[in-house]
Design an enzyme around this catalytic site. Structure first.
Site, PDB file in Angstrom:
ATOM      1  N   GLY A 136      28.786  81.272   7.475  1.00  0.00           N
ATOM      2  CA  GLY A 136      30.124  80.926   7.006  1.00  0.00           C
ATOM      3  C   GLY A 136      30.072  80.035   5.788  1.00  0.00           C
ATOM      4  N   GLY A 137      31.110  79.218   5.627  1.00  0.00           N
ATOM      5  CA  GLY A 137      31.276  78.430   4.420  1.00  0.00           C
ATOM      6  C   GLY A 137      30.433  77.174   4.402  1.00  0.00           C
ATOM      7  N   PHE A 138      30.205  76.679   3.182  1.00  0.00           N
ATOM      8  CA  PHE A 138      29.323  75.536   2.985  1.00  0.00           C
ATOM      9  C   PHE A 138      29.880  74.273   3.634  1.00  0.00           C
ATOM     10  CE2 PHE A 138      27.498  72.017   0.610  1.00  0.00           C
ATOM     11  CZ  PHE A 138      26.154  72.345   0.634  1.00  0.00           C
ATOM     12  N   ALA A 139      31.177  74.023   3.487  1.00  0.00           N
ATOM     13  CA  ALA A 139      31.761  72.802   4.047  1.00  0.00           C
ATOM     14  C   ALA A 139      31.642  72.782   5.570  1.00  0.00           C
ATOM     15  CB  ALA A 139      33.223  72.680   3.632  1.00  0.00           C
ATOM     16  N   THR A 140      31.861  73.935   6.197  1.00  0.00           N
ATOM     17  CA  THR A 140      31.715  74.010   7.653  1.00  0.00           C
ATOM     18  C   THR A 140      30.261  73.797   8.054  1.00  0.00           C
ATOM     19  OG1 THR A 140      33.570  75.553   7.751  1.00  0.00           O
ATOM     20  CG2 THR A 140      32.155  75.420   9.690  1.00  0.00           C
ATOM     21  N   GLY A 141      29.333  74.365   7.277  1.00  0.00           N
ATOM     22  CA  GLY A 141      27.920  74.157   7.553  1.00  0.00           C
ATOM     23  C   GLY A 141      27.528  72.698   7.485  1.00  0.00           C
ATOM     24  N   GLU A 163      23.527  80.366   7.371  1.00  0.00           N
ATOM     25  CA  GLU A 163      23.638  81.152   6.138  1.00  0.00           C
ATOM     26  C   GLU A 163      24.982  80.783   5.544  1.00  0.00           C
ATOM     27  OE1 GLU A 163      25.076  83.158   3.629  1.00  0.00           O
ATOM     28  OE2 GLU A 163      25.312  84.809   5.062  1.00  0.00           O
ATOM     29  N   CYS A 178      28.485  87.918   0.846  1.00  0.00           N
ATOM     30  CA  CYS A 178      27.732  86.737   0.423  1.00  0.00           C
ATOM     31  C   CYS A 178      26.575  87.075  -0.507  1.00  0.00           C
ATOM     32  CB  CYS A 178      27.217  85.977   1.639  1.00  0.00           C
ATOM     33  SG  CYS A 178      26.168  86.953   2.739  1.00  0.00           S
TER      34      CYS A 178
END
Length: 467
Positions: free
Chosen positions: A222-227, A242, A276
């Site tokens: 998913g998204g970078f901020a959530t990661g 990822e 992606c």
């Protein structure tokens, strides 16, 4: 329990919309945090059930689910079209890939059980013999995205089952039905129904799953901020993430330009650019830049944007009108900063026609961030070294593409590009489900691809016998 996890005792139902028509197609229940915590406890009990399944049963279940998915492929593809907005041709391909992912997982259950250790390879070990086996981790949280709502779920739960684990699956809020369908097929194929628990809910529910001490691994796409949030709150457990990309494609003057154009158009606009590893920055050697750009724009303008249920459609809707509006705003921002919009960028609800820009400043979000929309940048370069510098000018590095007829150059550039994979004479978006898949720079952790995910989701256990 922390106050930050407090939610109402009864969560609102999650409304699932057809991504093209905007009509409601289902309403599914969501978990409260308290229900999620109960599900974690129940799932931990199920780890014993999962681990006790003999390898041949795990393989048979995965093969059986693959057969059921193949048998029902057209109805599953139609669900993907409705729920995720992919075109029918793209949805059929995703179903085919998911069948392969399950079959690869079945093979891994039988193949990758461990190895003999050569204890006599070091003095003092002559009287010892032994091995290591691959054992389940236990309870795995899998958090999946909307853009490959079937196959990316299969990439997490297939290897997890092969390794003897129980799974808490949190699918994307936009595409819960496809995930449920795959789990139902696995249960129909013989998987005990407590081995995979689907948990639907908001970010507080996700946080509860990630924080749970008895969870041994979190696998997230998913998204970078959530990661970043997951990494900050997960505690001591394995993480596989990822977090997206910003893929460059390099086209050298000696390349087959027709091949490069065809592959790059597909690579840029497949799944409405919500990919992606989709081509986002196409870098072309200056001597052939005008010819490439002319052909690329012409090929882009031939793409049909519209109803994803029609076989003739190439580009369907984005996941929501809000996502399309946000992408359109990035185009306008780049143009305001001096970029030229050569074609596309027309907004109609959740539809955004494929956009090609050039002259995009390096400070624009279109250059710096993952765009995740049918938008591509095409820019010239003067020499190999400057092309490599431009290609590496991103914090996110999943895959890249290189077009050239010079094998030495291809290998040299592939070695210099900072990415988890470099596709030569192919667009950046080629992926075989058996290959290791992941990034090489900031934020990337672990690898997917069935064998590699299986190894992430199991742990070696050594047995040594002294004679």
């Amino acid at each position: 329990m922390s106050d930050t996890l407090t939610t109402p005792q009864q969560a609102d139902d999650l409304v699932v919309l057809d991504k093209f028509t905007g009509e409601q197609i289902a309403a599914v229940s969501q978990f409260t945090v308290e229900q999620a915590l109960d599900a974690i406890d129940d799932a931990e009990i199920a780890t014993a059930t999962a681990a006790a399944l003999p390898r041949h049963e795990r393989a048979a279940i995965l093969e059986g689910a693959a057969a059921l998915l193949h048998e029902r492929s057209e109805s599953v593809a139609e669900l993907i079209v409705s729920e995720a907005g992919k075109t029918i041709r793209q949805a059929r391909k995703e179903v085919s890939r998911a069948v392969n992912t399950l079959r690869l997982s079945a093979a891994e259950a039988l193949r990758n059980a461990g190895e003999v250790i050569p204890f006599d390879s070091f003095p003092g070990g002559e009287n010892r013999q032994g091995w290591f086996s691959r054992e389940p981790l236990g309870l795995i949280v899998a958090i999946t995205p909307y853009n490959d709502a079937l196959n990316l779920v299969a990439h997490k739960i297939g290897p997890a089952i092969a390794g003897g684990n129980a799974v808490l699956l949190k699918p994307a809020q936009q595409t819960p039905l496809t995930a449920q369908l795959l789990v139902d097929l696995l249960v129909e194929a013989g998987l005990p129904d407590n081995v995979i628990t689907i948990v639907r809910g908001n970010r507080y529910v996700a946080q509860a799953l990630v924080q749970a001490r008895n969870v041994r691994m979190v696998s997230f796409t998913g998204g970078f901020a959530t990661g970043q949030a997951i990494a900050a709150t997960a505690g001591i457990k394995k993480l596989a993430m990822e977090l997206g990309g910003n893929a460059p494609v390099l086209v050298f003057a000696d390349a087959d330009l027709d091949l490069a154009v065809e592959a790059s158009v597909s690579g840029a606009f497949w799944a409405a650019g919500q990919n992606c590893i989709g081509a986002q920055r196409i870098l072309v050697e200056r001597s052939v830049f005008p010819a490439f750009l002319k052909s690329f724009v012409a090929a882009t303008e031939k793409l049909v944007t519209g109803n994803p249920r029609l076989d003739a459609t190439d580009v369907g809707p984005m996941i929501s009108a809000q996502s399309a509006e946000a992408a359109s705003a990035k185009i306008h921002e780049a143009v305001a900063d001096g970029a030229a919009l050569l074609t596309g960028g027309e907004l109609n609800g959740s539809l955004l026609t494929p956009a090609v820009l050039t002259g995009v400043p390096r400070t624009c979000r279109l250059w710096e961030e993952e765009v995740f929309a049918p938008i591509v940048i095409v820019e010239p370069f003067d020499d190999e070294q400057s092309a490599i510098i431009s290609a590496n000018d991103s914090e996110y590095a999943l895959q890249a593409g290189v077009f050239t007829s010079d094998l030495n150059r291809a290998l040299r550039v592939a070695g210099a590009i900072e990415a988890g994979g470099v596709m030569i004479n192919d667009s950046s978006d080629y992926r075989l489900d058996a290959m290791p898949f992941g990034g090489s720079k900031y934020g990337s952790m672990g690898r997917e691809g069935v064998r590699f995910a299986y190894e992430e989701m199991t742990q070696p256990k050594v047995v040594a016998i002294s004679r």
